[in-house]
Motif scaffolding. Structure first.
Motif, PDB file in Angstrom:
ATOM      1  N   ASN A  18       0.856  -1.175   0.000  1.00 26.12           N
ATOM      2  CA  ASN A  18       0.000   0.000   0.000  1.00 26.12           C
ATOM      3  C   ASN A  18       0.899   1.234   0.000  1.00 26.12           C
ATOM      4  N   ALA A  19       0.307   2.426   0.057  1.00 22.73           N
ATOM      5  CA  ALA A  19       1.100   3.659  -0.024  1.00 22.73           C
ATOM      6  C   ALA A  19       2.106   3.751   1.118  1.00 22.73           C
ATOM      7  N   ILE A  74       6.600  -5.466  -9.409  1.00 20.52           N
ATOM      8  CA  ILE A  74       6.231  -4.355 -10.296  1.00 20.52           C
ATOM      9  C   ILE A  74       6.400  -3.032  -9.564  1.00 20.52           C
ATOM     10  N   GLN A  75       5.963  -2.992  -8.291  1.00 18.01           N
ATOM     11  CA  GLN A  75       6.098  -1.769  -7.510  1.00 18.01           C
ATOM     12  C   GLN A  75       7.562  -1.436  -7.235  1.00 18.01           C
ATOM     13  N   ASP A 254      -9.682   7.103  -0.166  1.00 16.73           N
ATOM     14  CA  ASP A 254      -9.077   6.011  -0.921  1.00 16.73           C
ATOM     15  C   ASP A 254     -10.066   5.349  -1.884  1.00 16.73           C
ATOM     16  N   PHE A 255     -11.377   5.520  -1.631  1.00 16.41           N
ATOM     17  CA  PHE A 255     -12.380   4.838  -2.440  1.00 16.41           C
ATOM     18  C   PHE A 255     -13.114   5.787  -3.388  1.00 16.41           C
ATOM     19  N   ALA A 256     -12.630   7.025  -3.480  1.00 15.47           N
ATOM     20  CA  ALA A 256     -13.309   8.019  -4.318  1.00 15.47           C
ATOM     21  C   ALA A 256     -13.389   7.576  -5.777  1.00 15.47           C
ATOM     22  N   VAL A 257     -12.370   6.843  -6.234  1.00 16.39           N
ATOM     23  CA  VAL A 257     -12.348   6.420  -7.631  1.00 16.39           C
ATOM     24  C   VAL A 257     -13.549   5.543  -7.979  1.00 16.39           C
ATOM     25  N   LEU A 258     -14.100   4.850  -6.978  1.00 12.91           N
ATOM     26  CA  LEU A 258     -15.245   3.983  -7.229  1.00 12.91           C
ATOM     27  C   LEU A 258     -16.490   4.776  -7.579  1.00 12.91           C
TER      28      LEU A 258
END
Length: 273
Positions: A18-19, A74-75, A254-258
């Protein structure tokens, strides 16, 4: 008043960073670099890049062994690219006369009977005697350090309920305009560490042009005093047991994209109806 919260407990089952994980690994690599007497003096980016790559691999192996999950690999490559851009910027800083003299410098300072405990990511000294404190950030973009600590105030500004008529939360910027404190991190570093003349962020952003220093231009003794006054008010509230009211809205979600541009709560209510 001391309260310790363990924020770095291991999570062996995690298969993706996570971040916080991403930032912690980046900080650890840069801390180890700054503590290496030889590596921190590198003024050629290629030498520094090679050292950082090797240390990143070592830190990741220390956490995962040979079985590094695909998502983490990948990260890691994304962080490797950021460290490469950091090496270019850092080599320029070293060549211009700045030397790292401390990393993760811990401090304890008294303020109104409370022990303020903190740790500064990095302290530099220039060959001309200037001294600066820097905080590493893995923001995606190169954010302005002053704007990350206070916001402008106008006649139409609506204050949070708990800050209405709280003069200690206010200050004045270099242009003489009123501002409100939203963050005290860097100013309190300047308060706690002796003889600081400059302060800011060293941002490791998501693209090459988003990596570099964001220094607080014009940070003054008045700014420091204003920040300390705000900290005193916060301490007074804590001593009085005042921890509310809760924020009317969060500064990030964190869930705004949804919600695809719409408040998630609004969408949930539509589904319910």
């Amino acid at each position: 008043l001391k309260h310790v919260v363990r924020m770095n407990a291991g999570e062996p089952e995690r298969v993706e960073w996570n971040a916080r994980d991403f930032g912690n690994v980046c900080h650890k690599v840069l801390e180890n670099w700054a503590l290496d007497d030889e590596a921190r003096e590198f003024f050629k980016s290629e030498m520094l890049e090679t050292w950082l790559y090797a240390e990143l691999d070592r830190v990741v192996a220390e956490r995962f062994g040979k079985a590094v999950p695909l998502a983490v690999r990948i990260q890691v490559e994304g962080l490797r690219q950021r460290l490469s851009w950091f090496a270019l910027k850092q080599a320029c800083e070293r060549a211009s006369g700045w030397r790292v003299i401390a990393a993760e410098e811990r401090f304890e300072a008294e303020l109104d009977g409370v022990t303020v405990v903190g740790s500064v990511d990095r302290i530099d000294v220039h060959e001309d005697g200037r001294k600066r404190v820097l905080d590493y950030k893995t923001f995606n973009e190169l954010k302005d350090v002053e704007k990350s600590h206070r916001v402008g105030v106008t006649a139409s500004t609506v204050f949070p309920v708990h800050l209405i008529a709280v003069d200690e939360a206010l200050g004045v910027n270099a242009k003489g305009k009123p501002v409100r404190w939203t963050n005290l991190q860097v100013p309190l570093y300047s308060w706690a560490i002796d003889d600081v003349t400059e302060s800011g962020y060293f941002v490791l952003g998501a693209s090459e042009n988003q990596v570099g220093l964001s220094l607080w231009s014009g940070f003054s003794e008045e700014d420091k005093e204003s920040a300390v006054a705000c900290a005193r008010w916060v301490i007074g509230q804590v001593k009085a047991g005042v921890f509310g009211p809760p924020a009317e809205k969060v500064t990030y979600d964190d869930f705004a994209v949804l919600g695809v541009g719409r408040p998630l709560g609004e969408l949930i209510e539509e589904v319910k109806s």
